[in-house]
Motif scaffolding. Structure first.
Motif, mmCIF file in Angstrom:
data_model
loop_
_atom_site.group_PDB
_atom_site.id
_atom_site.type_symbol
_atom_site.label_atom_id
_atom_site.label_comp_id
_atom_site.label_asym_id
_atom_site.label_seq_id
_atom_site.Cartn_x
_atom_site.Cartn_y
_atom_site.Cartn_z
ATOM 1 N N LEU A 24 14.771 50.488 7.858
ATOM 2 C CA LEU A 24 16.171 50.412 8.314
ATOM 3 C C LEU A 24 16.399 49.282 9.319
ATOM 4 C CD1 LEU A 24 16.896 54.207 8.906
ATOM 5 C CD2 LEU A 24 17.613 52.827 6.951
ATOM 6 N N MET A 25 15.327 48.525 9.637
ATOM 7 C CA MET A 25 15.411 47.550 10.741
ATOM 8 C C MET A 25 16.518 46.513 10.539
ATOM 9 S SD MET A 25 13.851 48.218 13.216
ATOM 10 C CE MET A 25 12.773 49.605 13.102
ATOM 11 N N GLY A 26 16.677 46.053 9.305
ATOM 12 C CA GLY A 26 17.718 45.048 9.040
ATOM 13 C C GLY A 26 19.091 45.642 9.296
ATOM 14 N N ALA A 27 19.294 46.865 8.818
ATOM 15 C CA ALA A 27 20.583 47.527 8.985
ATOM 16 C C ALA A 27 20.850 47.797 10.474
ATOM 17 C CB ALA A 27 20.609 48.837 8.197
ATOM 18 N N LEU A 28 19.800 48.248 11.166
ATOM 19 C CA LEU A 28 19.945 48.496 12.599
ATOM 20 C C LEU A 28 20.293 47.195 13.325
ATOM 21 C CD1 LEU A 28 19.599 50.249 15.134
ATOM 22 C CD2 LEU A 28 17.141 49.780 15.048
ATOM 23 N N GLY A 29 19.569 46.135 12.982
ATOM 24 C CA GLY A 29 19.811 44.842 13.629
ATOM 25 C C GLY A 29 21.234 44.355 13.417
ATOM 26 N N GLY A 42 25.920 49.359 10.262
ATOM 27 C CA GLY A 42 25.170 48.204 9.767
ATOM 28 C C GLY A 42 24.680 48.479 8.363
ATOM 29 N N ILE A 43 24.909 47.542 7.452
ATOM 30 C CA ILE A 43 24.467 47.736 6.073
ATOM 31 C C ILE A 43 23.615 46.555 5.636
ATOM 32 C CG2 ILE A 43 25.199 48.166 3.693
ATOM 33 C CD1 ILE A 43 27.764 49.238 4.663
ATOM 34 N N ASP A 44 22.464 46.876 5.068
ATOM 35 C CA ASP A 44 21.528 45.854 4.581
ATOM 36 C C ASP A 44 21.424 46.018 3.068
ATOM 37 O OD1 ASP A 44 19.383 44.305 3.871
ATOM 38 O OD2 ASP A 44 17.980 45.158 5.329
ATOM 39 N N ILE A 45 22.036 45.079 2.329
ATOM 40 C CA ILE A 45 22.074 45.215 0.882
ATOM 41 C C ILE A 45 21.038 44.280 0.282
ATOM 42 C CG2 ILE A 45 23.600 45.386 -1.125
ATOM 43 C CD1 ILE A 45 25.168 44.516 2.195
ATOM 44 N N GLY A 46 19.877 44.831 -0.036
ATOM 45 C CA GLY A 46 18.804 44.017 -0.592
ATOM 46 C C GLY A 46 18.857 44.020 -2.104
#
Lengths: 360, 320
Positions: free
Chosen positions: B248-253, B7-11
Motif C-alpha cells: 500500500l506504500m504507493g497509495a499511502l504516499g 490515495g489510489i495507486d493504479i498499477g
C-alpha cells in the motif's frame, strides 16, 4: 546526367547549415520533411531490427526526401556502427528500388582535409576556397542556431509569458534559413540576442540546473529524445546541453588537444579517449558536479557504445559523490510514458534534495 | 468530522487504495486486481473503501493518484495530486520508516530502487527493457511448475540446495528452468533458484552501481514472497524489512502528497455511479497521426492524452 538533388539526415535545426552547405556546392537541395512518427515507421520497417535507432531515423529521412525528388544523399561518418551507416543504407535503398548516390562526409585528419575530401567526392567545379567558405558559412549558421537554442533551453522554464521564447526562436531560425552571407548571419544573431535578452523572466535565485549528455544524435535530435530538453525546462529547470555543433567545431579546431583537456579535467575519472562522446560524458559529469549542478541526464540509443565505455564510470562517479545521473536508453519502440515517468521522478528527487524536505 | 485523504495507486496488475487521517493513520484500505480495466477497478475499490468508512466521521478532502493509470484516474476523480510512483513510494515509506536508506520495489511489470539519505531520496533507478526481475515473470513460471504463486515463498524456504538459474533474461531463465526440471531437480530447489535469479537480476540491473545500505525496505507484490526476501537478505548481508502494508506504500504516499498539496475539495463517492468511457482515435491531421485517448464522463469530454500538439485535441473539443 540528371541534376543533383541533395538531401541529408535531420538533426535538430542544423538542416539550416547542411542546406546552406549543399546549396553553395551549386546543388539543388531537398530538405527532408520534419520528423514525424511516419519517418520512424518508414525507417524501422526497412532497417535491421537490432541496429541503433539513429540509423532508422536517418533511413526514414532519406526515403521521405527521395519521394520528394532527392537523388543524392550526404551522410556523415563516425567511429562506431555510424561508420558503416552509409554503405548499409545505400544497399537498403538500392534493394527498395531507389537510384541514389551516397556521398560520405568524412571528418578527415583535420578540417582542411575534410573540406578537400568533400570537394573531391562532390565532384564540384567550385574552387577549394569556395568549398572552404561554404563550410565556414554553414559553421557560422550552426553557431548562431546553438546560441539561440542555448538561451531557450536555459530560460524556457522561467518566461513570464508562456510561448514567447519559442516564438522568437522560430522567427530567428526562419531568418537564419534565409540568410545568404556571414554578415547577415551575424546581424541576425545580434538581433536575436537582443530580443531574447528583453524577454521578461521570473527566475528563482537558485534554480535547478541539469545537463543533458550522451550520444550525439540522441542529444541533438529532439524528436528522437521526446524533446527532453524542453520537457525539463518546462518543469522550471535550467537546462544545459554542452554537446552541440559549436562544441564539435571547437573540437575539430583543437584536435586531440581537446580530448587531452577533457581528460585532464576529469578528476581522474577517464584516462583515455572514449568514443560516442564517452570522454565528454564522463569528464563533464565530473566537472558539472564540481560546479554544483543538480544532476545529469545521459541519453543513448539502445546498444550504443556508452553502455560499455562511459556508463560504468558515470555510475561509479554518481555513487561516490551521490550525484544524480539518470540514464535513458532509446529505441524505436520505447514508450514515451515510461520516459516521462522517469523524468518526473528525477525532477521531484532533485527538488527534494535541494529543499532538503520531502514535499508535494 | 474527521478530515481524511484518499490515495489510489493504479498499477498494471493491482489497484491499491488507502484513506488516511491528517496524522497519516490508515482508516481504510483496499487491494484488488486491475484486470486491464483501471476505471472498473477504481470503482470497485471506491465501493470497498466507502463501505469501510460507513459509520465513521471521515470526510475525504483531497485525492491523489499514482501508478501507470494515474493520469486517467486523476482526471476522473479530479485529483489534487497526480504523481509518479517513485515519488509516491518514497513518501509513503518515509512516513513509516523515517530512517530508511534503501527501498527495493518489485511490482508486476516493473521494478525500482530508491536510495535515501537523511530522509531525502537522493538516487533512484527503474528497470528498462527487461522483465526478468518482475512479478509477472514469477507468476508465469509458477504456472509452468504447477504451483500457486502465493506458495512460491514456502517452497523456496524448504529448498535444501537451490539450483542455479540464469537470471539475466527471462528466455534464458525459462530454458534453464525447463532443463533443470527435466533433469529431475526437486521443485523446491528450482523455486529457490528462481528466487535467487530474480534477486541477482535485480541487483545487477536495477541496483547496478547503487550504494545499498541498511535499513532496507522491500515492497511491491513480490515482497510477499518470503523466498525472494530471503534471497535479498543473503545477497546483501542485511535484514530486509517487509511491512504488512508494503503493497500500500504507493497509495499511502500519494495520499500524503495530496494532503501536502494544500488543495482541498470535498470528494463524493457518488462518482462511482457516473459512467466513464474512453475512446481512442487517430488524429490524422499530420503524418504523426497521434493516437489520442479521450475519457468521457456521462458522454461529455473530460480529458485527452497522446497528442503531440494542440491540433487534435482542439478538433475533439470543438468539433465543427
Amino acid at each position: 546526367m540528371e541534376p543533383r538533388k541533395v538531401t541529408f539526415p535531420h538533426m535538430g535545426e542544423y538542416w539550416i547549415g547542411f542546406k546552406a552547405l549543399a546549396e553553395r556546392m551549386g546543388c539543388e537541395v531537398v530538405v527532408p520533411p520534419r520528423m514525424t512518427v511516419q519517418t520512424l515507421e518508414l525507417g524501422t520497417r526497412h532497417s535491421p531490427e537490432f541496429v541503433c535507432v539513429p540509423f532508422k531515423y536517418n533511413l526514414g529521412n532519406f526515403i521521405e526526401a527521395i519521394e520528394l525528388g532527392a537523388n543524392t544523399i550526404i551522410q556523415a561518418v563516425g567511429g562506431c556502427r555510424f561508420g558503416y551507416y552509409a554503405e548499409v543504407q545505400a544497399a537498403i535503398l538500392k534493394d527498395l528500388g531507389y537510384d541514389v548516390k551516397f556521398i560520405r562526409l568524412d571528418a578527415g585528419r583535420n578540417p582542411l582535409d575534410m573540406v578537400r575530401g568533400f570537394r573531391d567526392k562532390m565532384g564540384t567545379n567550385k574552387s577549394f576556397r569556395d568549398v572552404k567558405d561554404a563550410f565556414f558559412f554553414a559553421a557560422r549558421l550552426g553557431l548562431a542556431i546553438d546560441e539561440i537554442q542555448d538561451f531557450a533551453r536555459k530560460n524556457l522554464g522561467f518566461q513570464v509569458t508562456p510561448g514567447q521564447i519559442e516564438r522568437i526562436e522560430t522567427k530567428y531560425l526562419a531568418r537564419l534559413a534565409a540568410a545568404t552571407n556571414i554578415r547577415e548571419v551575424d546581424a541576425i544573431r545580434q538581433e536575436a540576442k537582443a530580443e531574447l535578452g528583453s524577454v521578461a523572466l521570473d527566475r528563482p535565485e537558485n534554480p535547478l540546473r541539469v545537463a543533458i549528455l550522451g550520444e550525439l544524435y540522441l542529444v541533438l535530435e529532439p524528436f528522437s529524445n521526446y524533446d527532453i530538453g524542453r520537457q525539463l525546462a518546462l518543469r522550471g529547470i535550467e537546462v544545459h546541453q554542452p554537446l552541440t555543433i559549436t562544441e564539435m567545431i571547437n573540437h575539430s579546431i583543437k584536435g586531440f588537444k581537446h580530448v587531452d583537456e577533457l581528460i585532464a579535467h576529469s578528476g581522474g575519472w577517464v584516462d583515455h579517449h572514449l568514443g560516442a562522446h564517452g570522454t565528454e560524458s564522463v569528464s563533464l559529469s565530473y566537472t558539472l558536479m564540481k560546479e554544483g549542478f543538480d544532476g545529469v541526464i545521459h541519453l543513448k540509443p539502445f546498444g550504443c557504445m556508452p553502455e560499455v565505455n562511459a556508463m560504468s564510470a558515470m555510475q561509479k562517479l554518481s555513487r561516490e559523490y551521490t550525484f544524480p545521473i539518470l540514464f535513458i536508453s532509446y529505441d524505436s519502440q520505447t514508450a514515451e510514458t515510461g520516459v516521462n515517468t522517469r523524468i518526473e521522478a528525477f525532477c521531484d528527487m532533485l527538488e527534494m534534495r535541494k529543499k532538503g524536505v520531502v514535499s508535494a | 468530522m474527521l478530515k481524511s485523504y484518499l490515495g489510489i495507486d493504479i498499477g498494471s496488475i493491482s489497484t491499491k487504495g488507502v484513506v488516511v487521517t491528517e496524522e497519516g493513520d490508515i482508516l481504510a484500505s483496499s487491494y484488488l486486481w486491475t484486470e486491464g480495466n483501471p476505471i472498473g477497478a477504481v470503482k470497485r475499490l471506491l465501493a470497498q473503501l466507502e463501505e469501510d468508512l460507513t459509520g465513521t466521521e471521515a470526510r475525504i478532502v483531497a485525492v491523489g493518484t499514482t501508478g501507470s493509470a494515474r493520469e486517467l484516474i486523476g482526471a476522473i476523480l479530479d485529483a489534487q495530486a497526480i504523481k509518479n510512483e517513485i515519488t509516491a513510494h518514497a513518501m509513503g515509506t518515509l512516513s513509516l520508516h523515517p530512517d530508511v536508506r534503501t527501498i527495493f520495489e518489485i511490482g508486476g511489470q516493473d521494478s525500482k530502487i530508491i536510495i535515501l539519505r537523511d530522509g531525502i531520496p537522493v538516487d533512484y533507478a527503474m528497470n528498462t527493457l527487461c522483465a526478468a526481475g518482475t512479478g509477472s515473470f514469477l507468476s508465469s513460471q509458477a504456472k509452468r511448475l504447477g504451483i500457486q504463486v502465493e506458495q512460491f515463498g514456502d517452497y523456496a524456504l524448504r529448498a535444501e540446495r537451490p539450483t542455479k538459474i540464469a537470471g539475466r533474461c527471462t528466455v534464458f531463465a525459462e530454458s534453464d528452468l525447463v532443463h533443470k526440471a527435466q533433469m529431475g531437480y526437486a521443485v523446491e530447489d528450482i523455486v529457490a533458484g528462481l528466487c535467487n535469479a530474480i534477486v541477482s537480476n535485480y541487483l545487477n540491473n536495477v541496483g547496478k552501481g547503487k550504494k545499498i545500505e541498511a535499513p532496507i525496505v522491500f515492497q511491491g507484490g513480490v515482497s510477499k514472497n518470503v523466498g525472494v526476501v530471503k534471497a535479498f537478505a543473503d545477497a546483501t548481508g542485511h535484514d530486509i524489512l517487509v511491512d504488512d502494508c508494503g503493497h500500500l506504500m504507493g497509495a499511502l504516499g500519494i495520499a500524503l502528497l495530496a494532503k501536502a498539496s494544500g488543495l482541498e475539495d470535498d470528494f463524493d463517492f457518488s462518482i462511482r455511479s457516473m459512467s466513464f468511457k474512453t475512446t481512442g482515435l487517430e488524429c490524422g491531421r499530420c503524418p504523426n497521426n497521434c493516437e489520442i485517448v479521450c475519457v468521457l464522463r456521462d458522454e461529455e469530454f473530460l480529458a485527452g492524452w497522446g497528442n503531440r500538439c494542440e491540433v487534435g485535441l482542439e478538433q475533439i473539443m470543438r468539433p465543427e
